[in-house]
Write an enzyme that holds these catalytic residues in place. Structure first.
Site, PDB file in Angstrom:
ATOM      1  CG  ASP A   1       0.263  -4.070   2.748  1.00  0.00           C
ATOM      2  OD1 ASP A   1       0.873  -3.583   1.776  1.00  0.00           O
ATOM      3  OD2 ASP A   1      -0.569  -3.426   3.408  1.00  0.00           O
ATOM      4  CG  HIS A  29      -0.564   0.305   2.491  1.00  0.00           C
ATOM      5  ND1 HIS A  29      -0.255  -0.656   3.426  1.00  0.00           N
ATOM      6  CD2 HIS A  29      -0.356   1.488   3.116  1.00  0.00           C
ATOM      7  CE1 HIS A  29       0.115  -0.091   4.557  1.00  0.00           C
ATOM      8  NE2 HIS A  29       0.068   1.217   4.399  1.00  0.00           N
ATOM      9  CB  SER A  74       2.698   1.725   6.540  1.00  0.00           C
ATOM     10  OG  SER A  74       1.443   1.333   6.963  1.00  0.00           O
TER      11      SER A  74
HETATM   12  N1  ARG Z   1      -4.693   0.631   7.516  1.00  0.00           N
HETATM   13  C1  ARG Z   1      -3.385   0.618   6.944  1.00  0.00           C
HETATM   14  C2  ARG Z   1      -2.729   1.996   7.161  1.00  0.00           C
HETATM   15  O1  ARG Z   1      -3.235   2.822   7.805  1.00  0.00           O
HETATM   16  C3  ARG Z   1      -3.375   0.155   5.534  1.00  0.00           C
HETATM   17  C4  ARG Z   1      -3.988   1.066   4.531  1.00  0.00           C
HETATM   18  C5  ARG Z   1      -3.966   0.588   3.126  1.00  0.00           C
HETATM   19  N2  ARG Z   1      -4.940  -0.442   2.842  1.00  0.00           N
HETATM   20  C6  ARG Z   1      -6.241  -0.220   2.510  1.00  0.00           C
HETATM   21  N3  ARG Z   1      -7.025  -1.232   2.289  1.00  0.00           N
HETATM   22  N4  ARG Z   1      -6.739   0.975   2.376  1.00  0.00           N
HETATM   23  O2  ARG Z   1      -2.259   2.727   6.398  1.00  0.00           O
HETATM   24  N1  GLU Z   2      -1.228   1.316   7.714  1.00  0.00           N
HETATM   25  C1  GLU Z   2      -0.644   2.356   8.519  1.00  0.00           C
HETATM   26  C2  GLU Z   2       0.387   3.172   7.719  1.00  0.00           C
HETATM   27  O1  GLU Z   2       0.240   3.332   6.529  1.00  0.00           O
HETATM   28  C3  GLU Z   2      -0.081   1.781   9.759  1.00  0.00           C
HETATM   29  C4  GLU Z   2      -1.174   1.368  10.644  1.00  0.00           C
HETATM   30  C5  GLU Z   2      -1.294   2.240  11.868  1.00  0.00           C
HETATM   31  O2  GLU Z   2      -1.855   3.330  11.818  1.00  0.00           O
HETATM   32  O3  GLU Z   2      -0.801   1.785  12.896  1.00  0.00           O
HETATM   33  O4  GLU Z   2       1.270   3.766   8.241  1.00  0.00           O
END
Ligand code: ARG
Ligand code: GLU
Length: 719
Positions: free
Chosen positions: A226, A84, A654
């Site tokens: 990922d 991502h 991330s």
């Molecule tokens: N929750 C994760 C972060 O905050 C992954 C985001 C990307 N994935 C998604 N399905 N939107 O960034």
């Molecule tokens: N998916 C998040 C990022 O892009 C990390 C998840 C979180 O917020 O801990 O940094």
């Protein structure tokens, strides 16, 4: 005296000792946390992780792009980050013919690696405590309301002065930055080396890299691979240089060894990375404000907008490619806001913060410190006074600025008008070309006027329902005057009449450019009106913001004074931090328990060929069926996919390297459980988990699934 002493002891012992909380600054690690890390199982010395004067593990950790972390894993500059995080680049290289999002991509040789203009990788060369230097300079600033103590412009000016013009000239790609910590009670300077030739080496298909997509996002148990792979290039001297065919792979100072040993529950785990933003030092009033204004507005507006987007994406594959990145980032913050409100309510964060405030007031009274309780009164007042303005600001931002893409059309057309009023043909042509370029930047390959139009209708209706008519951008008055309140007709009119409404409209304008067309253009008027409202709100909120910043600094100063020897970490501010803890599952609710390791079995359980989010690629199924896991499978014959740990992380983490007690790479961080996103305000040891893709799954996909084993040859694998 004795009484006071006992009281202080009592207060000190009533402090919640929260295991595994914290995003620690590397220069303070040895003194603050190293003994505890050793106790938990760390086998390294502090200088193995961070050493100010020689290469250490931290040198293999980088900022990837503008908001992610990455890690170097080979002497040839190979880099791992999340799928991502690489998503934007992967999408840029994808077309309907070469759909790398859907099919994945692997460069078979180095000259097939794909350049990504604009993408950078940043190394942190040096970290220095410059608090005294900054405070000395700030003392010369006699304006008591000055915001210089937080101003990036001011602080970076100081950083440049400190580093010296010559240093920056002699070192291409070097930048220096001073950042404020603890609300402006401490300052660190970072010397950064920024590489701008970063190439895409490989990515799994989205059905692996984004498996579970938005349904599983922020969820545990998780089954997403990922990750994506890039390579950093440098000039012949190893220095940062813009993309060039003659650039060569970077020879980095350090790269991570990769462990094939896997993890067990309760194993020590740590990670370094760039957490973006937390609000650990919120007061109880800000917690409520965050819930009732910021999060609530976001949840409501994004829900509406995403429904429209998703409808269109499911109907049309071209739109799906165009809007996939926009949709994912919108849905991501949306779900985070939901989790944040869950934690605020369920775990009573208002109460937690109130108790901390009360402790400070009590301590201040005992110590004749009046400034801290006063700062608290100020903060309470500010939050109450800015309520309406803040709501308007969030509505404007979510519904109109981010919500409606055409609120971002070029509005600066003065030079174009001047040229049209003049007689200079060459100047007219030049201005037309510039305007066209600006238009194409807006209407880029990921923009669909039809989708924007549909979204705008929904956004405007909700905005008008919730924001008082007097408080709306003034251009909206024509909705009632000209269109009898019919928003749909208003939006259709905008697209029909604006030179930016469609390609043919723009071409017509190019053929017959006129000042009148520009002055009366409804999209430009719409966008300008929103800019104006934004400026009005920014101005109106500025006094609040300034006094907030001053009071917040004092409040945090009070907490630091009260807690004195207790290790405190500053809120995240996208600087390099370390967090440590243990590999662990959790119980989100009564009688429910989640283990800490997921496997390919779970991928197969989730498989649903009728739902794009849970399609499993045929090749992966085949490997699963013949159990061809190579050296990456576990002793029980299963193939690991992801694991969870108690590390304290947030957005920006991330892509962070997750390391075992020996400092070897065991995984790549990519998410948090939604029950844990409240950790941005208050860490909850029983609820918060980092979600990490197991490095064995990464290697398995590269080697067995993609036949890209040649990439593994350049890594140091430890059995
Ligand atoms: N929750 C994760 C972060 O905050 C992954 C985001 C990307 N994935 C998604 N399905 N939107 O960034
Ligand atoms: N998916 C998040 C990022 O892009 C990390 C998840 C979180 O917020 O801990 O940094």
């Amino acid at each position: 005296m004795k009484k006071v002493f006992f009281l202080i002891i009592a207060v000190a012992f009533s402090l919640p000792v929260v295991a595994d909380e914290g995003m620690w600054l590397l220069p303070l690690l040895k003194q603050q946390k190293f003994p505890e890390m050793k106790e938990l199982g760390l086998k390294l010395q502090d200088y193995d992780i961070y050493s100010p004067d020689s290469a250490s593990l931290k040198d293999a950790v980088v900022i990837f792009g503008g908001g992610c972390t990455g890690e170097i894993v080979s002497p040839d500059g190979l880099l791992l980050t999340n799928h991502h995080c690489g998503y934007g680049s992967i999408q840029q290289h994808s077309t309907l013919e070469h759909d790398y999002l859907t099919d994945g991509f692997w460069a078979a040789t180095r000259d097939q690696e794909l350049p990504n203009p604009g993408l950078t990788v940043t190394f942190i060369d040096k970290i220095e405590d410059v608090t005294d230097y900054v405070l000395k300079n700030l003392e010369m600033d006699t304006d008591p309301t000055s915001m210089n103590f937080l101003s990036p412009k001011y602080l970076n000016g100081l950083a440049k002065e400190k580093a010296g013009e010559k240093f920056l000239q002699d070192n291409p790609g070097m930048e220096v930055e001073i950042k404020a910590f603890y609300g402006g009670n401490k300052y660190y300077m970072f010397t950064k080396k920024i590489y701008s030739d970063v190439r895409l080496v490989g990515t799994p298909p989205s059905s692996i890299g984004k498996f579970g997509a938005d349904t599983d996002n922020w969820m545990w148990p998780r089954h997403t691979g990922d990750f994506s792979v890039f390579r950093v290039y440098a000039d012949a001297n190893g220095n940062p240089a813009p993309y060039s065919e003659t650039n060569v792979p970077l020879r980095p100072k350090r790269w991570f060894k990769i462990s094939l040993k896997g993890v067990q529950e309760n194993d020590f785990a740590m990670m370094m990375g760039f957490p973006g933003r937390t609000n650990k030092y919120y007061t109880s009033w800000e917690v409520a404000e965050r819930r009732d204004i910021d999060n609530d507005v976001r949840i409501n507006i994004r829900n509406l907008r995403q429904q429209v987007m998703l409808d269109e994406m499911l109907k049309n594959p071209e739109i799906r490619i165009q809007y996939s990145s926009k949709y994912a980032s919108s849905a991501n913050a949306y779900k985070n806001a939901i989790g944040s409100n869950w934690a605020i309510n369920k775990r009573n964060f208002e109460q937690v913060k109130r108790e901390e405030q009360d402790r400070l007031i009590e301590w201040s009274n005992l110590n004749n410190e009046s400034a801290y309780p006063e700062a608290l009164l100020t903060l309470e007042q500010i939050v109450s006074d800015r309520k309406d303005l803040r709501f308007r600001r969030w509505m404007l931002d979510e519904a109109l600025v981010r919500g409606i893409e055409f609120s971002g059309v070029p509005t600066d057309v003065k030079q174009m008008c001047d040229a049209l009023n003049g007689k200079d043909r060459a100047e007219q042509q030049k201005q037309l070309l510039l305007l066209e370029r600006a238009y194409l930047r807006f209407a880029d390959k990921n923009y669909s006027p039809e989708v924007d139009k549909k979204i705008a209708k929904v956004m405007l209706k909700e905005y008008r329902r919730l924001v008082a008519p007097k408080a709306q951008p003034d251009y909206f008055s024509i909705i009632d005057k000209k269109f009898k309140g019919n928003v749909d007709r208003f939006v259709d009119f905008i697209f029909e009449k604006s030179i930016f409404g469609s390609e043919s409209n723009f071409n017509n304008f190019k053929a017959h450019p006129s000042v009148k067309a520009l002055e009366e253009d409804p999209m430009i008027l719409f966008a300008k009106s929103i800019q104006k409202e934004k400026a009005v709100l920014t101005e109106a909120l500025k006094d609040f913001d300034d006094s907030y910043n001053l009071a917040h600094r004092t409040y945090v100063k009070g907490l630091l004074a009260m807690y004195k020897d207790k290790a405190n970490f500053p809120d995240a501010n996208f600087t390099l931090r370390l967090t440590y803890g243990q590999v662990k599952g959790y119980s989100p609710r009564d009688c429910d328990y989640y283990g800490c390791q997921t496997t390919l079995d779970g991928v197969m359980e989730k498989e649903d060929s009728t739902n794009w989010e849970f399609v499993v690629p045929a090749r992966l199924k085949e490997l699963y069926n013949i159990k061809d896991f190579g050296r990456y499978g576990m002793a029980d014959g299963k193939m690991p996919v992801a694991f969870s740990a108690t590390t304290h992380t947030t957005g920006g983490n991330s892509g962070s390297p997750v390391l075992n007690a020996q400092g070897e790479l065991i995984g790549i961080n990519f998410d948090r459980n939604w029950e844990g996103v409240g950790g941005d305000i208050q860490y909850l040891p029983d609820y918060q988990r980092s979600i990490i893709v197991d490095i064995r799954y990464v290697l398995f996909i590269m080697d067995k699934y993609a036949n890209a084993s040649y990439l593994l040859n350049e890594m140091d694998l430890v059995e």
